[in-house]
Design an enzyme around this catalytic site. Structure first.
Site, PDB file in Angstrom:
ATOM      1  CG  HIS A  46      -0.060   1.856   5.797  1.00 57.80           C
ATOM      2  ND1 HIS A  46      -0.602   2.989   6.373  1.00 57.80           N
ATOM      3  CD2 HIS A  46      -0.469   1.863   4.493  1.00 57.80           C
ATOM      4  CE1 HIS A  46      -1.302   3.653   5.448  1.00 57.80           C
ATOM      5  NE2 HIS A  46      -1.247   2.988   4.318  1.00 57.80           N
ATOM      6  CB  CYS A  76      -4.222   5.335   3.320  1.00 55.23           C
ATOM      7  SG  CYS A  76      -4.726   3.770   2.600  1.00 55.23           S
TER       8      CYS A  76
END
Lengths: 130, 382
Positions: free
Chosen positions: B330, B83
């Site tokens: 996200h 991420c």
């Protein structure tokens, strides 16, 4: 998981084998080639005690597809008396009762079945000490 | 090393974007970034992406994206740090321009997560496969364990976690590109479905599609492209033990603290100098632990920040004015670049309703996995 990959993990999954650094005393699980604390390569195999204490925990309620039938289940980081920490499921109890500080024993269990053939994969799970 | 500035940015809406493919998302953000900077060529391209291979079966993204941008031929590199892929790409783009190797570089981040992959499984590949994932842990589960450790050590409560999401959704309600525009209450957050105890659904960031891109040039050439460049003052990157069990303290994010320390050292700045920040709030507990690690709150005191208004718009240090990963969305590989875009807009005074008045210096903090990799960038209005 292809069988060589599973087979390589047998020492830690079947025998709970970690390693102890001959230079600084750090205990790791599973075994490592290099000590994470002092970078010594003098790591000696060491079986862990089959007991420990929960450091932190959770209850997984949205599992990966493979473990859909198991959910909800408790997962915890457990510290053994040697100071090694490992992540394991905590079984044979209400998962909500698994909290930091709980005393557990580590037992050899079926962890998952993989692939179309349902290959049985083993390891350790924690069980509360009553 | 040359000083480096961001002179243009482009970003798709974040959300479930059924009409757009992985490449469509990239091209939309990249074209917007090129147009906003008025740049007609690129000397270098970095594409942050966590897992095109698992989400849509597509690896080798760098040439694919350069090709679809009509720029086949340029050097292009795909960057992966789970991420934190977007943040890691930004650092490499910064280095490319700072070193003098290129004069115009694009840093993009992209992820297509809603095309049918088992997202829980794909995200879990950012954890330790042999020792964590094998035993059935998921990403919400890992952060839930961080939360429980934080609760045990500092007395953090379920309500403290809920306040983080309330704040994120409030900020996100003012962001047209956010996935969610709905405000939520503490009661709604606390009574939403439990995902991994103690984290509820509204304390977890969503599954999103999206892309973000910025254009980097040497600061002394920036005025050719824009009147309001934003300088990248410095960057810090760090790693920590991969598995949660191997961390010194499961309640602390050491890689984040180390990355921040390096960024402060590189810039000569301190937490008190930051006017606005975007931190990696993939879960409510992550925002609490991250603001402690970057020094906006003392260890164990991050839990009070959202409730007290300290990190809300109008507070002492507004955090995640974009809505953060929680409310903005996200798309994992894009998030690090999208954070930089929020700060770019804040420092240019273009954040509209979300504007932090007089913002001069901003910070972004992006992390991968359960915190094993992290980047901190510091930006300044020129």
């Amino acid at each position: 998981m292809p069988s060589p990959r599973y087979w390589r993990e047998v020492p830690n999954r079947y025998r709970l084998e970690g390693a102890k650094c001959a230079d600084c005393g750090k205990v790791t699980f599973p075994a490592r080639h290099v000590c994470p604390d002092c970078r010594s390569a003098n790591m000696e195999a060491m079986a862990l005690s089959r007991s420990g204490k929960v450091v932190t925990s959770t209850v997984v309620r949205t599992p990966p597809d493979d473990l859909l039938m198991e959910s909800p289940y408790a997962v915890a980081v457990v510290e053994t008396p040697e100071g090694a920490r490992l992540m394991v499921q905590v079984a044979d109890c209400d998962p909500e009762e698994v909290l930091p500080g709980m005393e557990v024993s580590l037992e050899f269990r079926l962890i998952r079945k993989e692939g179309h053939g349902g290959i049985r994969c083993y390891g350790h799970k924690a069980v509360p000490v009553v | 090393m040359r000083d480096v500035a961001i002179v243009g940015a482009g970003m798709t809406r974040f959300g479930e974007l059924w009409e757009s493919s992985l490449r469509d998302l990239f091209v939309e953000a990249a074209v917007e970034a090129l147009t906003s900077a008025g740049a007609d060529h690129l000397d270098d391209l970095y594409v942050g992406n966590m897992s095109g291979g698992q989400f849509v079966g597509q690896e080798h993204l760098a040439p694919l994206m350069a090709d679809h941008l009509g720029m086949a031929g340029i050097p292009a590199t795909r960057v992966e740090s789970a991420c934190a892929s977007g943040g890691a790409a930004l650092r490499l783009g910064y280095m490319s321009v700072a070193s003098g190797m290129s004069d115009v570089a694009m840093v993009a981040g992209v992820e297509k997560m809603t095309d049918g992959a088992d997202v829980t499984n794909v995200l879990a590949t950012a954890a330790d496969q042999e020792n964590e994932v094998y035993h059935g842990i998921t990403f919400p589960g890992l952060y839930a364990m961080i939360a429980r450790a934080h609760m045990a050590k500092y007395g953090t409560t379920d309500e403290d976690l809920a306040w983080v999401s309330v704040k994120s959704h409030h900020h996100g309600s003012m962001n047209a590109k956010a996935q969610f525009h709905r405000e939520v209450t503490v009661e709604e957050v606390m009574s939403s479905t439990m995902v991994a105890d103690p984290l509820t659904l509204l304390e977890c960031s969503p599954v999103s599609d999206g892309a973000a891109a910025v254009i980097l040039v040497p600061l002394d050439q920036a005025k050719k492209y824009t009147d309001r460049p934003v300088r990248i003052r410095g960057v810090g990157q760090a790693t920590s033990a991969m598995a949660l069990a191997d961390r010194r303290d499961p309640a602390a994010l050491d890689a984040v603290a180390k990355a921040a320390e390096r960024a402060y050292k590189a810039t000569g700045l301190a937490p008190k100098d930051i006017d606005v920040a975007e931190v990696h709030d993939c879960f409510a507990i992550a925002e609490i632990a991250c603001i402690e690690a970057v020094g906006f709150a003392c260890e164990g005191e991050g839990k009070d920040a959202a409730r007290s208004g300290m990190t809300a718009l109008g507070g002492k240090i507004p955090v995640n004015t974009s809505g953060g990963l929680k409310s903005k969305g996200h798309p994992v590989g894009a998030s690090g670049v999208a954070q930089a875009i929020e700060i770019f807009e804040q420092l240019r005074g273009e954040a509209g309703e979300r504007q932090v008045e007089g913002a001069h210096t901003g910070l972004t903090q992006n992390m991968g996995g359960s915190g094993a990799s992290s980047l901190v960038h510091i930006f300044e209005r020129v």
